[in-house]
Design a protein around this motif. Structure first.
Motif, PDB file in Angstrom:
ATOM      1  N   PRO A  47       0.852 -12.773  18.556  1.00  0.00           N
ATOM      2  CA  PRO A  47       1.629 -12.398  19.723  1.00  0.00           C
ATOM      3  C   PRO A  47       1.469 -13.280  20.720  1.00  0.00           C
ATOM      4  N   ALA A  48       0.559 -14.086  20.814  1.00  0.00           N
ATOM      5  CA  ALA A  48       0.340 -14.945  21.916  1.00  0.00           C
ATOM      6  C   ALA A  48       1.509 -16.223  22.061  1.00  0.00           C
ATOM      7  N   LEU A  49       2.414 -16.093  21.867  1.00  0.00           N
ATOM      8  CA  LEU A  49       3.417 -17.072  21.920  1.00  0.00           C
ATOM      9  C   LEU A  49       4.733 -16.663  22.521  1.00  0.00           C
ATOM     10  N   THR A  50       5.658 -17.318  23.016  1.00  0.00           N
ATOM     11  CA  THR A  50       6.738 -16.946  23.915  1.00  0.00           C
ATOM     12  C   THR A  50       8.029 -17.869  23.188  1.00  0.00           C
ATOM     13  N   ILE A  51       9.072 -17.205  22.750  1.00  0.00           N
ATOM     14  CA  ILE A  51      10.132 -18.044  22.114  1.00  0.00           C
ATOM     15  C   ILE A  51      11.113 -18.099  23.279  1.00  0.00           C
ATOM     16  N   LEU A  52      11.654 -19.163  23.754  1.00  0.00           N
ATOM     17  CA  LEU A  52      12.592 -19.308  24.761  1.00  0.00           C
ATOM     18  C   LEU A  52      14.053 -19.948  24.206  1.00  0.00           C
ATOM     19  N   ASP A  53      14.858 -19.156  24.617  1.00  0.00           N
ATOM     20  CA  ASP A  53      16.277 -19.347  24.201  1.00  0.00           C
ATOM     21  C   ASP A  53      16.900 -20.125  25.458  1.00  0.00           C
ATOM     22  N   VAL A  54      17.252 -21.505  25.375  1.00  0.00           N
ATOM     23  CA  VAL A  54      17.948 -22.234  26.440  1.00  0.00           C
ATOM     24  C   VAL A  54      19.395 -22.190  26.556  1.00  0.00           C
ATOM     25  N   ARG A  55      19.776 -21.790  25.870  1.00  0.00           N
ATOM     26  CA  ARG A  55      21.426 -21.633  25.672  1.00  0.00           C
ATOM     27  C   ARG A  55      22.050 -21.133  26.634  1.00  0.00           C
ATOM     28  N   ASP A  56      23.343 -20.969  26.819  1.00  0.00           N
ATOM     29  CA  ASP A  56      24.090 -20.318  27.844  1.00  0.00           C
ATOM     30  C   ASP A  56      23.779 -18.797  27.549  1.00  0.00           C
ATOM     31  N   ARG A  57      24.019 -17.936  28.669  1.00  0.00           N
ATOM     32  CA  ARG A  57      23.838 -16.590  28.458  1.00  0.00           C
ATOM     33  C   ARG A  57      24.658 -15.748  27.532  1.00  0.00           C
ATOM     34  N   ALA A  58      26.103 -16.562  27.379  1.00  0.00           N
ATOM     35  CA  ALA A  58      27.087 -15.834  26.504  1.00  0.00           C
ATOM     36  C   ALA A  58      26.492 -15.967  25.012  1.00  0.00           C
ATOM     37  N   ALA A  59      26.258 -17.133  24.709  1.00  0.00           N
ATOM     38  CA  ALA A  59      25.564 -17.651  23.451  1.00  0.00           C
ATOM     39  C   ALA A  59      24.729 -16.570  23.183  1.00  0.00           C
ATOM     40  N   PHE A  60      23.410 -16.515  23.962  1.00  0.00           N
ATOM     41  CA  PHE A  60      22.033 -15.829  23.812  1.00  0.00           C
ATOM     42  C   PHE A  60      22.878 -14.260  23.487  1.00  0.00           C
ATOM     43  N   ASN A  61      23.727 -13.664  24.459  1.00  0.00           N
ATOM     44  CA  ASN A  61      24.266 -12.304  24.096  1.00  0.00           C
ATOM     45  C   ASN A  61      24.817 -12.143  22.847  1.00  0.00           C
ATOM     46  N   GLU A  89       1.559 -20.514  25.021  1.00  0.00           N
ATOM     47  CA  GLU A  89       2.404 -21.307  23.550  1.00  0.00           C
ATOM     48  C   GLU A  89       3.661 -20.989  23.756  1.00  0.00           C
ATOM     49  N   ILE A  90       4.668 -21.810  23.880  1.00  0.00           N
ATOM     50  CA  ILE A  90       6.167 -21.542  23.895  1.00  0.00           C
ATOM     51  C   ILE A  90       6.708 -22.573  22.791  1.00  0.00           C
ATOM     52  N   TYR A  91       7.691 -21.845  22.461  1.00  0.00           N
ATOM     53  CA  TYR A  91       8.522 -22.564  21.146  1.00  0.00           C
ATOM     54  C   TYR A  91      10.048 -22.257  21.947  1.00  0.00           C
ATOM     55  N   VAL A  92      10.727 -23.565  21.992  1.00  0.00           N
ATOM     56  CA  VAL A  92      12.049 -23.376  22.790  1.00  0.00           C
ATOM     57  C   VAL A  92      13.143 -24.015  21.758  1.00  0.00           C
ATOM     58  N   TYR A  93      14.480 -23.197  21.899  1.00  0.00           N
ATOM     59  CA  TYR A  93      15.499 -23.801  21.033  1.00  0.00           C
ATOM     60  C   TYR A  93      16.555 -23.352  22.055  1.00  0.00           C
ATOM     61  N   GLY A  94      17.695 -24.505  21.627  1.00  0.00           N
ATOM     62  CA  GLY A  94      18.961 -24.603  22.387  1.00  0.00           C
ATOM     63  C   GLY A  94      20.049 -24.603  21.650  1.00  0.00           C
TER      64      GLY A  94
END
Length: 145
Positions: A47-61, A89-94
C-alpha cells in the motif's frame, strides 16, 4: 550438542521464506513501469504507493484506475507538494505516454524521488484487466455512446 536454531524446522523455514519471496522493483529503480508490474505490486499488498491520474477532471470522472488520485497537469506540482511526501512512491499516468512523462518530470523537478510512468496508461491497465472505476466502466462492452 547441536544448535537448536539449526535443527528447528520452523526456524529454518522462516529463514528460507525471507529469501524465497521476491521483492518487486520500486519506481525509484525503474522510471517506467508496465501495467503488469504495478498490478503485481498491488496484488502483493504493497500500500505504500500512490497512483496519480493527471488527465483532466472530466476524463478522470468517466474512468480511472481504482484508487487513483486526480491531479490534473495544471495543478499537479502544487497539489503534490501539499499532499504527498517527497519519498512517496508515485505511479503517474495521463492521456498518453508523452503527458505521463511530462508529469513525471514535473514531479521529479519538485523534489519527488520515486516517480514511475505507467507505460500505456489506462488503456494498458484495462488490457490486463486491472481494476477500474467510474461510470464509463459500468457500461456493457457492446454499448455505444
Amino acid at each position: 550438542m547441536s544448535d537448536p536454531q539449526t535443527t528447528n524446522p520452523i526456524s529454518q523455514a522462516k529463514e528460507n521464506v525471507a529469501e524465497a519471496i521476491p521483492t518487486p522493483a520500486s519506481p525509484q529503480q525503474m522510471p517506467e513501469s508496465s501495467a503488469q508490474a504495478l498490478k503485481s505490486r498491488l496484488q502483493w499488498g504493497e500500500p505504500a504507493l500512490t497512483i496519480l491520474d493527471v488527465r483532466d477532471r472530466a476524463a478522470f470522472n468517466q474512468a480511472r484506475i481504482r484508487g487513483a488520485v486526480p491531479m490534473p497537469m495544471d495543478e499537479l506540482t502544487d497539489r503534490a507538494i501539499s499532499s504527498l511526501e517527497p519519498q512517496r512512491e508515485i505511479y503517474v499516468y495521463g492521456d498518453n505516454d508523452q503527458q505521463s512523462n511530462q508529469a513525471a518530470a514535473k514531479l521529479r523537478e519538485a523534489g519527488f524521488v520515486s516517480v514511475s510512468v505507467l507505460k500505456g496508461g489506462l488503456t494498458a491497465w484495462k488490457a490486463i484487466s486491472g481494476s477500474t472505476e467510474g461510470p464509463a466502466e459500468q457500461l456493457p462492452s457492446n454499448f455505444n455512446l
